[in-house]
Design an enzyme around this catalytic site. Structure first.
Site, PDB file in Angstrom:
ATOM      1  N   GLU A  72       0.843  -1.201   0.000  1.00 52.32           N
ATOM      2  CA  GLU A  72       0.000   0.000   0.000  1.00 52.32           C
ATOM      3  C   GLU A  72       0.876   1.247   0.000  1.00 52.32           C
ATOM      4  O   GLU A  72       0.827   2.085   0.904  1.00 52.32           O
ATOM      5  CB  GLU A  72      -0.979  -0.081   1.176  1.00 52.32           C
ATOM      6  CG  GLU A  72      -1.887  -1.301   1.046  1.00 52.32           C
ATOM      7  CD  GLU A  72      -2.654  -1.691   2.299  1.00 52.32           C
ATOM      8  OE1 GLU A  72      -3.222  -2.798   2.329  1.00 52.32           O
ATOM      9  OE2 GLU A  72      -2.708  -0.874   3.267  1.00 52.32           O
ATOM     10  N   GLU A 275      -8.568   4.271   4.361  1.00 52.05           N
ATOM     11  CA  GLU A 275      -8.194   3.606   3.123  1.00 52.05           C
ATOM     12  C   GLU A 275      -8.042   4.724   2.090  1.00 52.05           C
ATOM     13  O   GLU A 275      -9.024   5.377   1.733  1.00 52.05           O
ATOM     14  CB  GLU A 275      -9.276   2.618   2.660  1.00 52.05           C
ATOM     15  CG  GLU A 275      -9.436   1.405   3.545  1.00 52.05           C
ATOM     16  CD  GLU A 275      -8.258   0.440   3.455  1.00 52.05           C
ATOM     17  OE1 GLU A 275      -7.451   0.546   2.512  1.00 52.05           O
ATOM     18  OE2 GLU A 275      -8.156  -0.413   4.351  1.00 52.05           O
TER      19      GLU A 275
HETATM   20  O1  LIG Z   1      -5.649  -3.857   4.071  1.00 52.09           O
HETATM   21  C1  LIG Z   1      -6.679  -3.587   3.509  1.00 52.09           C
HETATM   22  C2  LIG Z   1      -6.570  -3.153   2.142  1.00 52.09           C
HETATM   23  O2  LIG Z   1      -6.082  -1.914   2.427  1.00 52.09           O
HETATM   24  C3  LIG Z   1      -7.991  -3.542   4.162  1.00 52.09           C
HETATM   25  C4  LIG Z   1      -7.790  -3.481   5.660  1.00 52.09           C
HETATM   26  C5  LIG Z   1      -9.130  -3.140   6.296  1.00 52.09           C
HETATM   27  C6  LIG Z   1      -8.976  -2.904   7.737  1.00 52.09           C
HETATM   28  C7  LIG Z   1      -8.452  -1.697   8.205  1.00 52.09           C
HETATM   29  C8  LIG Z   1      -8.328  -1.470   9.567  1.00 52.09           C
HETATM   30  C9  LIG Z   1      -8.685  -2.451  10.486  1.00 52.09           C
HETATM   31  C10 LIG Z   1      -9.179  -3.681  10.008  1.00 52.09           C
HETATM   32  C11 LIG Z   1      -9.304  -3.898   8.642  1.00 52.09           C
HETATM   33  C12 LIG Z   1      -7.341  -4.879   6.138  1.00 52.09           C
HETATM   34  O3  LIG Z   1      -7.823  -5.868   5.576  1.00 52.09           O
HETATM   35  O4  LIG Z   1      -6.504  -4.902   7.054  1.00 52.09           O
HETATM   36 ZN   LIG Z   2      -4.021  -2.484   4.317  1.00 53.22          ZN
END
Ligand SMILES: O=C(CO)C[C@@H](Cc1ccccc1)C(=O)O
Ligand SMILES: [Zn+2]
Length: 312
Positions: A72, A275
């Site tokens: 990311e 996000e």
């Molecule tokens: O990485 C992701 C793609 O950015 C989505 C994030 C969504 C999320 C963010 C914060 C806490 C829990 C889940 C994840 O699956 O950890």
């Molecule tokens: Zn993430």
């Protein structure tokens, strides 16, 4: 270089370049910024937090991290730009300096998963630009790496994480089994005076709050929804980017062992997960020419939240 004026914020940089940017920033703002090593990674790389402080002992503090998921990249790049922006706003004695930094400290972790980030930058085989997890050895030699955002002690091993080491959301063998997670958790617990915990991810354009592990409302849900809604207005006002606001569970997915839920369950009220851009056109491969506008709009949401926290 003496200062960060010549730094190219409109580009993605590797770990060494980000770490030397941090040193340059600290050197040119030594009255405000210090670099704190909170521990090392599985592959023995240092984990650094930038501390922005006008002095005082253990002031109430705000935590912002980026890059817990290696691929990311716009989250790390936005955090670099935001670090420089905090320094500049302070130097020019803007509102943030007078309000937030007079009462609180800001801790900014630009790279929460250094091993994964380095791996995602490999330009030779087995290059993995889309790597997400850490790089620790697991019970399956073909599948290294733990999803650090499923390894926190917050409903660990509940639905919303996998026990398969080959899964992208593999939670690890036990809560806080990953050194990167214990470094972050121990730092926050030993500091003991954090009022806000915020984490930057990409992509989907969402501004979220606890819980991820359950669809039930957090006790502070009304407040958190209001703050997130106002922060989103601030974000949208710059480039018109549209984010959705809501709890993690209802906005993106059920997730157990997440850092935001862990921070909230440890008494930190103002917990948010971002996000960043985009909504899928480029996804994790967001073009570098969108970094600065992404960072700027994110900054105005973060600044709103920090202002609100320092006033309440
Ligand atoms: O990485 C992701 C793609 O950015 C989505 C994030 C969504 C999320 C963010 C914060 C806490 C829990 C889940 C994840 O699956 O950890
Ligand atoms: Zn993430």
């Amino acid at each position: 270089e003496r200062n960060t004026k010549s730094f190219n914020f409109a580009a993605y940089h590797d770990l060494d370049t980000i770490y030397s940017f941090m040193d340059t920033l600290v050197a040119s703002h030594s009255n405000l910024i210090s670099k704190v090593k909170i521990g090392s990674t599985y592959e023995n790389r240092p984990m650094y937090v930038l501390k922005f402080s006008t002095g005082g002992e253990n002031k109430p503090a705000i935590w912002i991290d980026a890059g817990i998921h290696a691929r990311e990249w716009v989250s790390h790049a936005s955090a670099v730009w935001i670090a420089d922006r905090i320094a500049t706003d302070f130097k020019e004695n803007r509102a943030l300096a007078r309000n937030v930094l007079s009462k609180m400290d800001i801790y900014l972790m630009i790279v929460a998963n250094p091993d994964g980030y380095v791996f995602s930058h490999l330009t030779v085989r087995p290059f993995h630009r889309l790597w997400r997890k850490s790089r620790s050895v697991t019970s399956n030699p073909n599948c290294p790496g733990v999803d650090l955002n499923r390894n926190f002690d917050a409903e660990f091993s509940g639905p919303g994480a996998s026990d398969d080491p080959c899964a992208e959301d593999y939670r690890g063998p036990s809560a806080h089994s990953e050194i990167e997670v214990t470094n972050i958790a121990d730092f926050i617990l030993s500091h003991g005076n954090f009022k806000s915990f915020m984490t930057l991810h990409a992509y989907s354009q969402l501004l979220m709050y606890p819980y991820g592990y359950t669809g039930s409302n957090a006790p502070d849900q009304p407040d958190l929804h209001d703050v997130a809604t106002q922060a989103n207005k601030a974000l949208n006002s710059w480039h018109g980017t549209i984010y959705k606001v809501g709890s993690i569970f209802h906005t993106i997915e059920q997730a157990s062992g997440a850092s935001v839920d862990w921070a909230y369950q440890h008494g930190i009220k103002y917990c948010f997960a971002f996000e960043l851009r985009d909504t899928g056109e480029y996804g994790f491969l967001l073009p570098a020419d969108q970094i600065v506008s992404t960072a700027r709009e994110t900054w105005f949401a973060l600044r709103y939240i920090m202002q609100y926290v320092s006033d309440h």
